[in-house]
Design an enzyme around this catalytic site. Structure first.
Site, PDB file in Angstrom:
ATOM      1  N   THR A 189       3.956   0.642  -3.101  1.00 35.47           N
ATOM      2  CA  THR A 189       4.088   0.193  -4.559  1.00 35.47           C
ATOM      3  C   THR A 189       5.060   0.920  -5.201  1.00 35.47           C
ATOM      4  OG1 THR A 189       2.592   2.231  -4.697  1.00 35.47           O
ATOM      5  CG2 THR A 189       1.554   0.074  -4.239  1.00 35.47           C
TER       6      THR A 189
ATOM      7  N   ALA B 286      -2.587  -0.807  -3.274  1.00 37.10           N
ATOM      8  CA  ALA B 286      -3.789   0.048  -3.060  1.00 37.10           C
ATOM      9  C   ALA B 286      -2.935   1.689  -2.929  1.00 37.10           C
ATOM     10  CB  ALA B 286      -4.647  -0.352  -1.684  1.00 37.10           C
TER      11      ALA B 286
ATOM     12  N   ILE C 189       0.842  -1.265   0.185  1.00 43.84           N
ATOM     13  CA  ILE C 189       0.237   0.075  -0.062  1.00 43.84           C
ATOM     14  C   ILE C 189       0.887   1.352   0.060  1.00 43.84           C
ATOM     15  CG2 ILE C 189      -0.488   0.014   2.589  1.00 43.84           C
ATOM     16  CD1 ILE C 189      -3.067   1.111   2.231  1.00 43.84           C
ATOM     17  N   CYS C 190       0.153   2.369  -0.541  1.00 46.80           N
ATOM     18  CA  CYS C 190       1.054   3.587  -0.679  1.00 46.80           C
ATOM     19  C   CYS C 190       2.379   3.716  -1.058  1.00 46.80           C
ATOM     20  CB  CYS C 190       1.011   4.014   0.833  1.00 46.80           C
ATOM     21  SG  CYS C 190       1.632   5.976   0.984  1.00 46.80           S
ATOM     22  N   GLY C 191       3.456   4.067  -0.429  1.00 50.07           N
ATOM     23  CA  GLY C 191       4.634   4.225  -1.090  1.00 50.07           C
ATOM     24  C   GLY C 191       5.485   2.797  -1.353  1.00 50.07           C
TER      25      GLY C 191
END
Length: 214
Positions: A115, A163, A111-113
């Protein structure tokens, strides 16, 4: 890969990556409800017995070191967002471990960074995925997966879940679906309650709890 239902104790723990500046709130729903459904959470840090400090200022003592984590000993690796994903390559070993997990057929949820870290490692190139925005991933060195980017709250492609930072509830939903934590109708009610504050979902969850399904 066979999944176990939420009413059974998992054979293998879920591993949560922890490191300095990680975003506390992004995996709270995921880990709390996995635990309630009988899954064991183990934290994995850069080094064992070396505390890390979250973005929220909470000190966490990892259960184990990343170097000691083997895909065959895990049911899922969760990678949280963190400022470090955007400011250095310090967390690159965690992205490399994610690639190792996927190669072994063990799920990874980012999730978030995180990715962006997977993008730089080339993990997203052949898989449908999402993030904060397509223009966040586009300039990441080594990223060649723009054609597989999906504008969605959360995306599952086989063993990979991704996400953006504003969708911790959708992220949890995808993890629960991948690990068969709830039956489909119960998972739908769970999401409607925690994401949409839909009061009509509450009786469904209560009924499921009484029957041991939530």
């Amino acid at each position: 890969m066979a999944h176990r239902t939420g009413s059974e104790s998992p054979r293998k723990p879920v591993h949560l990556a922890v490191y300095d500046t990680y975003a506390d709130w992004e995996t709270g729903h995921t880990t709390a409800h996995l635990t309630q459904r009988g899954h064991r959470i183990r934290t994995v840090g850069p080094a064992a017995e070396q505390p890390v400090t979250t973005m929220g200022g909470v000190r966490v003592l990892p259960d184990m070191a990343l170097a000691d984590l083997r895909p065959e000993d895990s049911s899922l690796l969760i990678l949280t967002g963190a400022s470090l994903w955007d400011t250095s390559d310090e967390l690159a070993p965690f992205a490399a471990k994610a690639a190792e997990f996927l190669a072994a057929g063990v799920p990874v949820a980012a999730i978030c960074g995180a990715t962006a870290g997977l993008a730089r490692a080339g993990v997203l190139d052949g898989r449908a995925h999402t993030s904060a925005a397509s223009f966040y991933l586009a300039p990441q060195p080594g990223y060649g997966g723009a054609e597989h980017y999906v504008e969605a709250d959360a995306v599952t492609d086989g063993d990979l879940i991704t996400a953006g930072p504003t969708e911790p509830v959708a992220f949890a939903r995808e993890v629960f679906a991948r690990l068969d934590v709830y039956k489909p109708d119960v998972l739908d009610a769970w999401y409607r309650l925690f994401h949409d504050s839909d009061e009509s979902a509450y009786p469904v969850l209560m009924a499921a709890a009484e029957s041991g399904d939530a």
